[in-house]
Design an enzyme around this catalytic site. Structure first.
Site, short mmCIF file in Angstrom:
data_model
loop_
_atom_site.label_atom_id
_atom_site.label_comp_id
_atom_site.label_asym_id
_atom_site.label_seq_id
_atom_site.Cartn_x
_atom_site.Cartn_y
_atom_site.Cartn_z
N HIS A 184 -0.76 -1.13 -4.50
CA HIS A 184 -2.05 -0.43 -4.37
C HIS A 184 -1.75 1.03 -4.06
O HIS A 184 -1.28 1.34 -2.96
CB HIS A 184 -2.84 -1.09 -3.23
CG HIS A 184 -4.16 -0.47 -2.96
ND1 HIS A 184 -4.87 -0.78 -1.81
CD2 HIS A 184 -4.92 0.40 -3.65
CE1 HIS A 184 -6.02 -0.09 -1.82
NE2 HIS A 184 -6.07 0.62 -2.93
N ASP B 95 -10.06 -6.19 -0.85
CA ASP B 95 -9.10 -5.54 0.04
C ASP B 95 -9.83 -4.86 1.19
O ASP B 95 -10.58 -3.94 1.00
CB ASP B 95 -8.30 -4.50 -0.76
CG ASP B 95 -7.20 -3.86 0.06
OD1 ASP B 95 -6.44 -3.02 -0.49
OD2 ASP B 95 -7.08 -4.18 1.27
N ASP C 170 0.83 -1.20 0.00
CA ASP C 170 0.00 0.00 0.00
C ASP C 170 0.87 1.25 0.00
O ASP C 170 1.74 1.39 0.86
CB ASP C 170 -0.89 0.02 1.25
CG ASP C 170 -1.98 -1.03 1.19
OD1 ASP C 170 -1.98 -1.95 2.01
OD2 ASP C 170 -2.81 -0.93 0.28
C1 DX5 Z 1 -6.31 -0.36 3.73
C2 DX5 Z 1 -5.36 -1.10 2.80
C3 DX5 Z 1 -5.32 -2.57 3.04
C4 DX5 Z 1 -5.07 -2.93 4.50
C5 DX5 Z 1 -6.06 -3.99 4.87
O1 DX5 Z 1 -6.69 0.84 3.15
O2 DX5 Z 1 -5.71 -0.91 1.45
O3 DX5 Z 1 -4.41 -3.21 2.20
O4 DX5 Z 1 -3.82 -3.43 4.72
O5 DX5 Z 1 -5.89 -4.27 6.20
P1 DX5 Z 1 -7.01 -5.06 7.01
O6 DX5 Z 1 -6.93 -6.49 6.56
O7 DX5 Z 1 -6.60 -4.87 8.44
O8 DX5 Z 1 -8.31 -4.42 6.66
ZN ZN Z 2 -4.52 -2.13 -0.06
#
Ligand code: DX5
Ligand code: ZN
Length: 222
Positions: free
Chosen positions: A67, A177, A35
Site C-alpha cells: 500500500h 483498510d 504500508d
Molecule cells: C493506515 C494504514 C493501515 C494501518 C491500519 O494508514 O494504511 O494499514 O496499519 O491500522 P489500524 O488497523 O490500526 O487502523
Molecule cells: Zn494500509
C-alpha cells in the site's frame, strides 16, 4: 470466496519483523499488508523500500499487499522489486495526472493493480478505471497512522463501492483498510469486503496468541 486476511506489518513488533513474518507465513496467512509512506502524502514514514524488498527473501507462501501512501508511487517500484504475485495499491488522490499510466506499469510488472481511496473521496472516481484495475482499497480511517478511529459512514461507503464494482462487469476485489476491529470486521464482510487489513484493532492487539487470533478473524470474515 472466503474473506482474505492481510495483517498490517506496521502494527507488528517492529523490533522483530522477520519473526512476525515467519509466524504468519507458517500459519498460512495469504497476504502481508506493507504500508509505504513518503512523509508527504501523509505526515509519516513507516516501512521503507529496502525492507519491503527484503520481505521477498523471507516469505515462503505469503504474498505482498503493498500500500503506497505516496506521491509519484511508480518511482519506488524498482526498489521494492514489484513483481508477480504482488498486490500494489496506489492512492487516487496521489496520482492526479497519471493514474492510468501508474496502474499499467504495475500490471506490466506482473502484479495486481489496486486503487486506494481515502475517506473523503467519492466511489464514483473509480468509474474511469474499472478496466485498468484488479481491485480497490477503501480506507475507513484517515490514512497515515495505525490506531485511528473509523470514519462515520464507512459501512455505507463499503456497500456503495461494492455495488459499483459488481455493476462494472469485471471481477474486482474490495479491500478494507483501517480500524478493521473484532467488533466491526463481520459487518465489513456483510458490506462486501473481500480482503481485511488487520492491524492494531484486531490481530495486533497486545497479548494475543497469533494462531488463535488468525483463526478467530478468519471465522468472522469467512
Ligand atoms: C493506515 C494504514 C493501515 C494501518 C491500519 O494508514 O494504511 O494499514 O496499519 O491500522 P489500524 O488497523 O490500526 O487502523
Ligand atoms: Zn494500509
Amino acid at each position: 470466496m472466503k474473506g482474505i486476511l492481510s495483517p498490517s506489518l506496521m502494527c507488528a513488533d517492529v523490533m522483530n519483523l522477520e519473526r512476525e513474518l515467519t509466524v504468519l507465513d507458517e500459519l498460512g496467512v495469504e497476504y502481508i499488508h506493507l504500508d509505504f509512506m513518503d512523509n508527504h502524502f501523509v505526515p509519516n514514514i513507516t516501512l521503507n523500500t529496502d525492507l519491503i524488498k527484503a520481505t521477498k527473501s523471507v516469505l515462503k507462501h505469503m504474498k505482498r499487499d503493498i500500500h503506497l501512501l505516496a506521491f509519484q508511487p511508480q518511482q519506488y517500484f524498482d526498489a521494492m522489486e514489484i513483481g508477480e504475485g504482488d498486490i500494489v495499491s496506489v492512492h487516487y488522490e496521489a496520482c492526479p495526472d497519471d493514474l492510468a499510466q501508474v496502474l499499467a506499469d504495475i500490471r506490466k510488472r506482473g502484479a495486481k493493480a489496486f486503487i486506494a481511496i481515502s475517506p473523503d473521496t467519492k466511489p464514483e472516481v473509480l468509474n474511469g478505471y474499472l478496466d485498468k484495475i484488479d481491485g480497490v482499497v477503501v480506507m475507513t480511517v484517515y490514512p497515515g497512522f495505525a490506531g485511528r478511529p473509523i470514519v462515520p459512514g464507512s459501512m455505507e461507503k463499503l456497500a456503495a463501492v461494492r455495488k459499483l464494482l459488481d455493476n462494472s462487469g469485471y471481477d474486482l476485489l474490495m479491500e478494507v483498510d483501517g480500524h478493521v476491529s473484532w467488533e466491526l470486521c463481520a459487518q465489513m464482510r456483510e458490506c462486501g469486503a473481500d480482503m481485511f487489513v488487520a492491524g492494531s484493532s484486531s490481530l495486533y492487539q497486545k497479548g494475543l496468541d497469533m494462531k488463535e487470533a488468525v483463526a478467530r478473524m478468519s471465522e468472522l470474515v469467512k
